[in-house]
Scaffold this active site. Structure first.
Site, PDB file in Angstrom:
ATOM      1  N   HIS A 126       0.804  -1.216  -0.067  1.00  0.00           N
ATOM      2  CA  HIS A 126      -0.089   0.084  -0.043  1.00  0.00           C
ATOM      3  C   HIS A 126       0.854   1.227   0.056  1.00  0.00           C
ATOM      4  O   HIS A 126       1.011   1.936   1.002  1.00  0.00           O
ATOM      5  CB  HIS A 126      -0.831  -0.117   1.190  1.00  0.00           C
ATOM      6  N   LYS A 149      -0.499   4.662   1.233  1.00  0.00           N
ATOM      7  CA  LYS A 149      -0.607   4.908   2.463  1.00  0.00           C
ATOM      8  C   LYS A 149       0.814   5.283   3.349  1.00  0.00           C
ATOM      9  O   LYS A 149       0.767   5.643   4.395  1.00  0.00           O
ATOM     10  CB  LYS A 149      -1.166   3.554   3.289  1.00  0.00           C
ATOM     11  N   ASP A 168       2.697  -5.651   2.406  1.00  0.00           N
ATOM     12  CA  ASP A 168       1.429  -5.089   3.094  1.00  0.00           C
ATOM     13  C   ASP A 168       1.928  -3.632   3.426  1.00  0.00           C
ATOM     14  O   ASP A 168       2.687  -3.152   2.706  1.00  0.00           O
ATOM     15  CB  ASP A 168       0.790  -6.044   4.053  1.00  0.00           C
ATOM     16  N   GLU A 171      -9.806 -10.416   7.092  1.00  0.00           N
ATOM     17  CA  GLU A 171      -8.702  -9.897   7.885  1.00  0.00           C
ATOM     18  C   GLU A 171      -9.040 -10.062   9.501  1.00  0.00           C
ATOM     19  O   GLU A 171      -9.187  -8.580   9.984  1.00  0.00           O
ATOM     20  CB  GLU A 171      -8.089  -8.846   7.277  1.00  0.00           C
ATOM     21  N   HIS A 225      -8.793  -8.288  -0.334  1.00  0.00           N
ATOM     22  CA  HIS A 225      -8.555  -8.149   1.026  1.00  0.00           C
ATOM     23  C   HIS A 225      -9.828  -9.282   1.594  1.00  0.00           C
ATOM     24  O   HIS A 225     -10.951  -8.766   1.438  1.00  0.00           O
ATOM     25  CB  HIS A 225      -8.489  -7.098   1.729  1.00  0.00           C
TER      26      HIS A 225
END
Ligand SMILES: [Zn+2]
Length: 438
Positions: free
Chosen positions: A84, A87, A334, A236, A233
């Site tokens: 990501h 982010k 991740d 989780e 995703h």
């Protein structure tokens, strides 16, 4: 000649990396005796940026123009198929208040709404990619938060970044939205069109909403119509009622979906009864789905307890049970220094080191070295991830000569060869981001 960790790697012409250790699982057709970790000792010939020969070392005298690696391990460059970078590195200005999943969601939402303009995104993505490149990654897939209006900002930035990194890191992007957004039919169709324009991958985060199967049908139908691959995703959580992995597999079978499907996390699977697990994994295998485990992020977020007691489980999915069924399993970075994971540097050796400990990817090592290389390359549908005659000499030379030596130290002084040449390896200074953190 460029000097790195006492080795001299020629910068032109052809040369031989002599006395190198290559792993059997990463080198098609490798012959010669294997050591107990599955490595063979070989000479690797490199010319014009490509691997032109791999010869068993045996008792032969060293070839000409050989750099003696003295048994050091050589791996193909890493392939990181779940990150990501939109982010990444916002921690300093937007930490996760309590380390929980909900804390992460809320913090990222707040940061995105206010801060994620094109300049902010481009500079943080650039920082992330410089780290990944220095650590030896040659291809990377990122998810892009695509909740409106962010998709209109992030996708153009990604396309520019992808272009400027061409030849160094091959980039892919997948859209990331909560599954409930798929209810907005017209908007979702526009998003899918935007993703298709960027040659991207269609993605979503599945939750156990009442209309999950209907929404999955919409995603699969849209992907099929536009010829898009899928990336989810899923599950989780430690909530055993989270079975979206099974529902994704059933949807894939129902639609006879022909594209590639990657599903990340699948943590809840590890908490479900064995019979249910077997049924789910049989369907996942039948549907041709690949799974990526994100062990560092799972370790950080999963089983974080409100009463601040000690976590009781690792939070990862059932990778061994998947491999037994032939399901391709990758590991990946991740989140990196954002509210979903406070740490990390897009170093796939760190991911492999952590994954080996958390997931027991040893005794035997088997073909687990593929999980950060060949398997994600296949998942992304790209070249690389192996050391093969005719392939580009994108290689990482470590000091370790065995699995325990390789995975016990950070190997910060590894040598990264791109197209046969050692790259300059300087990590960006965190201070470069200070201007974005105010
Ligand atoms: Zn993720």
């Amino acid at each position: 000649m460029s000097a790195s960790m006492t080795l001299e790697i020629p910068t032109s012409g052809w040369y031989v990396l002599g006395n190198a250790r290559l792993h059997a699982s990463l080198t098609p057709g490798l012959d010669g005796p294997l050591d107990r970790d599955g490595f063979a000792t070989v000479d690797i010939a490199v010319a014009d940026g490509k691997v032109t020969g791999i010869a068993s070392r045996g008792a032969r005298p060293p070839p000409p123009r050989a750099t003696d690696l003295a048994g050091r391990i050589v791996l193909p460059c890493f392939i990181d198929c779940h990150t990501h970078i939109d982010k990444g590195h916002i921690w300093q200005r937007m930490p996760n208040p309590d380390g929980s999943f909900m804390g992460a969601l809320d913090a990222v939402d707040a940061d995105r709404l206010v801060r994620w303009n094109a300049d902010d995104l481009a500079r943080r993505m650039e920082f992330s990619l410089r780290c990944a490149y220095v650590h030896g990654t040659s291809a990377l897939r990122t998810h892009l938060d695509s909740v409106a209006p962010q998709e209109g900002i992030s996708w153009p930035v990604f396309e520019q970044v992808r272009e400027s990194w061409r030849g160094r890191i091959a980039l892919q992007a997948a859209s990331l939205v909560g599954i409930e957004r798929v209810r907005e039919t017209a908007w979702f169709d526009r998003l899918a069109a935007r993703v298709a324009t960027a040659n991207g991958i269609l993605g979503a985060v599945t939750y156990m909403v009442p209309d999950l199967e209907t929404l999955l049908d919409r995603i699969f139908r849209t992907a099929a119509e536009r010829g898009l691959d899928l990336d989810f995703h899923a599950d989780e959580t430690d909530d055993t009622s989270a079975v979206s992995l099974r529902l994704i597999a059933e949807a894939a079978l129902r639609h006879r979906f022909e594209g590639k499907i990657l599903v990340g996390h699948c943590c809840a699977l590890a908490r479900q009864p064995d019979r249910e697990v077997r049924q789910t994994l049989d369907k996942v295998a039948a549907a041709g789905i690949s799974v990526v485990s994100l062990p560092m992020c799972n370790l950080y977020l999963q089983d974080r307890r409100q009463d601040r007691t000690t976590p009781r489980w690792r939070g990862v999915t059932l990778v061994h049970e998947m491999r037994v069924r032939g399901i391709p399993v990758a590991i990946a970075s991740d989140n990196t220094r954002d509210p979903f994971h406070a740490y990390g540097d897009l170093d796939m050796l760190e991911v492999h080191r952590m994954a080996t400990r958390i997931l027991h990817l040893d005794h035997p090592i088997g073909d687990w070295p593929k999980a950060a290389t060949a398997t994600p390359a296949a998942i992304m549908g790209i070249e690389g991830g192996t050391v093969s005659v005719g392939g580009t000499a994108d290689l990482v030379i470590f000091k370790g000569r065995s699995w325990t030596e390789l995975l016990s130290r950070p190997e910060s002084d590894r040598i990264v060869l791109r197209a046969g040449k050692a790259i300059e390896r300087v990590l960006p200074d965190y201070a470069e981001l200070d201007g974005l953190m105010g």
